[in-house]
Design a protein around this motif. Structure first.
Motif, short mmCIF file in Angstrom:
data_model
loop_
_atom_site.label_atom_id
_atom_site.label_comp_id
_atom_site.label_asym_id
_atom_site.label_seq_id
_atom_site.Cartn_x
_atom_site.Cartn_y
_atom_site.Cartn_z
N LEU A 53 1.53 12.78 -16.25
CA LEU A 53 1.01 13.09 -14.92
C LEU A 53 2.11 13.02 -13.86
CD1 LEU A 53 -2.39 11.17 -14.98
CD2 LEU A 53 -2.07 13.65 -14.90
N ALA A 54 2.97 12.02 -13.95
CA ALA A 54 4.06 11.88 -12.99
C ALA A 54 5.00 13.07 -13.07
CB ALA A 54 4.83 10.58 -13.25
N GLN A 55 5.18 13.60 -14.25
CA GLN A 55 6.06 14.76 -14.43
C GLN A 55 5.38 16.04 -13.93
OE1 GLN A 55 6.80 15.69 -18.55
NE2 GLN A 55 8.68 16.80 -18.07
N GLN A 56 4.08 16.18 -14.16
CA GLN A 56 3.37 17.41 -13.82
C GLN A 56 2.98 17.49 -12.35
OE1 GLN A 56 0.11 17.25 -16.58
NE2 GLN A 56 1.23 18.42 -18.12
N LEU A 57 2.69 16.36 -11.76
CA LEU A 57 2.17 16.34 -10.39
C LEU A 57 3.04 17.12 -9.39
CD1 LEU A 57 -0.13 15.28 -8.62
CD2 LEU A 57 1.22 13.23 -8.24
N PRO A 58 4.36 16.94 -9.40
CA PRO A 58 5.18 17.66 -8.41
C PRO A 58 5.18 19.18 -8.58
CG PRO A 58 6.40 15.81 -9.33
CD PRO A 58 5.15 15.96 -10.15
N VAL A 59 4.85 19.67 -9.77
CA VAL A 59 4.90 21.13 -10.00
C VAL A 59 3.52 21.74 -10.19
CG1 VAL A 59 7.25 21.07 -10.93
CG2 VAL A 59 5.29 20.87 -12.48
N GLN A 60 2.46 20.96 -10.09
CA GLN A 60 1.11 21.48 -10.35
C GLN A 60 0.76 22.62 -9.41
OE1 GLN A 60 -1.13 20.46 -12.92
NE2 GLN A 60 -1.98 22.43 -12.31
N PHE A 61 1.03 22.47 -8.12
CA PHE A 61 0.70 23.51 -7.15
C PHE A 61 1.49 24.78 -7.45
CE2 PHE A 61 1.38 25.61 -3.01
CZ PHE A 61 0.08 25.83 -2.65
N GLN A 62 2.78 24.64 -7.72
CA GLN A 62 3.62 25.79 -8.05
C GLN A 62 3.11 26.45 -9.34
OE1 GLN A 62 7.75 24.80 -8.43
NE2 GLN A 62 8.37 26.89 -8.84
N PHE A 63 2.71 25.65 -10.31
CA PHE A 63 2.15 26.15 -11.56
C PHE A 63 0.91 27.01 -11.28
CE2 PHE A 63 -0.70 25.75 -15.18
CZ PHE A 63 0.13 25.96 -16.28
N ASP A 64 0.02 26.50 -10.44
CA ASP A 64 -1.21 27.22 -10.11
C ASP A 64 -0.90 28.52 -9.36
OD1 ASP A 64 -2.69 25.23 -11.34
OD2 ASP A 64 -3.13 24.18 -9.46
N MET A 82 0.86 -1.17 0.00
CA MET A 82 0.00 0.00 0.00
C MET A 82 0.90 1.23 0.00
SD MET A 82 -3.02 0.98 2.67
CE MET A 82 -2.08 1.33 4.15
N GLN A 83 0.83 2.01 -1.04
CA GLN A 83 1.64 3.21 -1.17
C GLN A 83 0.71 4.40 -1.36
OE1 GLN A 83 3.99 5.73 -0.76
NE2 GLN A 83 5.20 3.87 -0.85
N MET A 84 0.89 5.45 -0.54
CA MET A 84 -0.01 6.59 -0.60
C MET A 84 0.50 7.73 -1.46
SD MET A 84 -1.67 6.84 3.16
CE MET A 84 -0.11 7.09 3.98
N ARG A 85 1.77 7.84 -1.67
CA ARG A 85 2.32 8.96 -2.42
C ARG A 85 2.05 8.76 -3.91
NH1 ARG A 85 2.36 12.84 1.00
NH2 ARG A 85 3.25 12.16 2.95
N PRO A 86 1.33 9.69 -4.54
CA PRO A 86 0.96 9.53 -5.94
C PRO A 86 2.16 9.36 -6.88
CG PRO A 86 -0.25 11.36 -4.96
CD PRO A 86 0.75 10.89 -3.95
N GLN A 87 3.27 10.02 -6.60
CA GLN A 87 4.43 9.88 -7.48
C GLN A 87 4.90 8.43 -7.55
OE1 GLN A 87 4.09 12.08 -4.97
NE2 GLN A 87 4.75 14.10 -5.60
N ILE A 88 4.93 7.76 -6.42
CA ILE A 88 5.37 6.36 -6.37
C ILE A 88 4.31 5.45 -6.98
CG2 ILE A 88 6.05 4.47 -4.84
CD1 ILE A 88 7.26 6.65 -2.99
N GLN A 89 3.04 5.75 -6.73
CA GLN A 89 1.96 4.97 -7.32
C GLN A 89 2.03 5.04 -8.85
OE1 GLN A 89 -1.48 6.83 -5.58
NE2 GLN A 89 -1.51 5.45 -3.84
N LEU A 90 2.22 6.23 -9.38
CA LEU A 90 2.30 6.39 -10.83
C LEU A 90 3.48 5.62 -11.41
CD1 LEU A 90 1.36 10.16 -11.24
CD2 LEU A 90 0.11 8.19 -12.15
N GLN A 91 4.63 5.68 -10.76
CA GLN A 91 5.80 4.94 -11.24
C GLN A 91 5.52 3.44 -11.26
OE1 GLN A 91 8.96 6.15 -8.61
NE2 GLN A 91 9.12 8.18 -9.51
#
Length: 178
Positions: free
Chosen positions: A45-56, A1-10
């Motif tokens: 998505l894996a590439q965008q997810l870490p910067v989405q908040f900063q982008f917004d 069970m992994q909660m971090r989306p970055q790891i889930q996507l990978q």
């Protein structure tokens, strides 16, 4: 069970690339194409997810700056002036929101990790050389927090299908609103 989306996507990308895509019938060109498109979208998505908040936040800052210029330059009748007043109010609210967002999700995650380490160190030290009278209180506090966190973890992962009785786990939105 992994909660971090970055790891889930990978993990999903790897499973699709290494197991699912090779298992598709080579004559089924549409399925292969859709599999590759799905992997590509997940990689994006894996590439965008870490910067989405900063982008917004970046967009919000630029909109605030643009709104200030527009409000200063706009001239006209009652309708224009009412729109300027509404824009100024929206800009004020947006500015407060942006000020409140100065900590990024990565900052919050880093602080969660740092506080976990500091908490673990304190617990270890209290049980190593702390007063025996405080040890049960420390244990009760940690168990109470852990119980609440585990419930949220389980709710967040509910869709993965691990819960024997999913209806017994409250919805995440309800738990986070408490």
């Amino acid at each position: 069970m992994q909660m971090r989306p970055q790891i889930q996507l990978q993990a999903v990308i790897k499973a699709l690339s290494d197991v699912v895509l090779p298992a598709i019938d080579p004559d089924n060109k549409l399925a292969i194409e859709q599999g590759k498109l799905s992997i590509g979208l997940l990689a994006l998505l894996a590439q965008q997810l870490p910067v989405q908040f900063q982008f917004d936040c970046d967009e919000l800052a630029r909109l605030i700056a643009t709104a200030g210029t527009l409000a200063t330059d706009a001239q006209g009748g009652a309708g224009t002036q009412a729109a300027v007043a509404a824009l100024n109010e929206a800009t004020l609210v947006a500015g407060r929101c942006l000020d409140a967002a100065r900590s990024s999700p990565a900052d919050v995650e880093a602080q969660v990790r740092a506080l976990r380490v500091a908490t673990g160190t304190l617990i270890s030290e209290v049980h190593r050389d702390g007063d025996a009278a405080c040890q049960p209180k420390i244990q009760q506090t940690v168990l109470a927090m852990s119980k609440e966190q585990l419930l949220r973890d389980r709710s967040m992962m509910l869709m993965q299908g691990w819960e024997p009785d999913p209806k017994a786990v409250p919805p995440l939105a309800e738990l986070l609103a408490r």
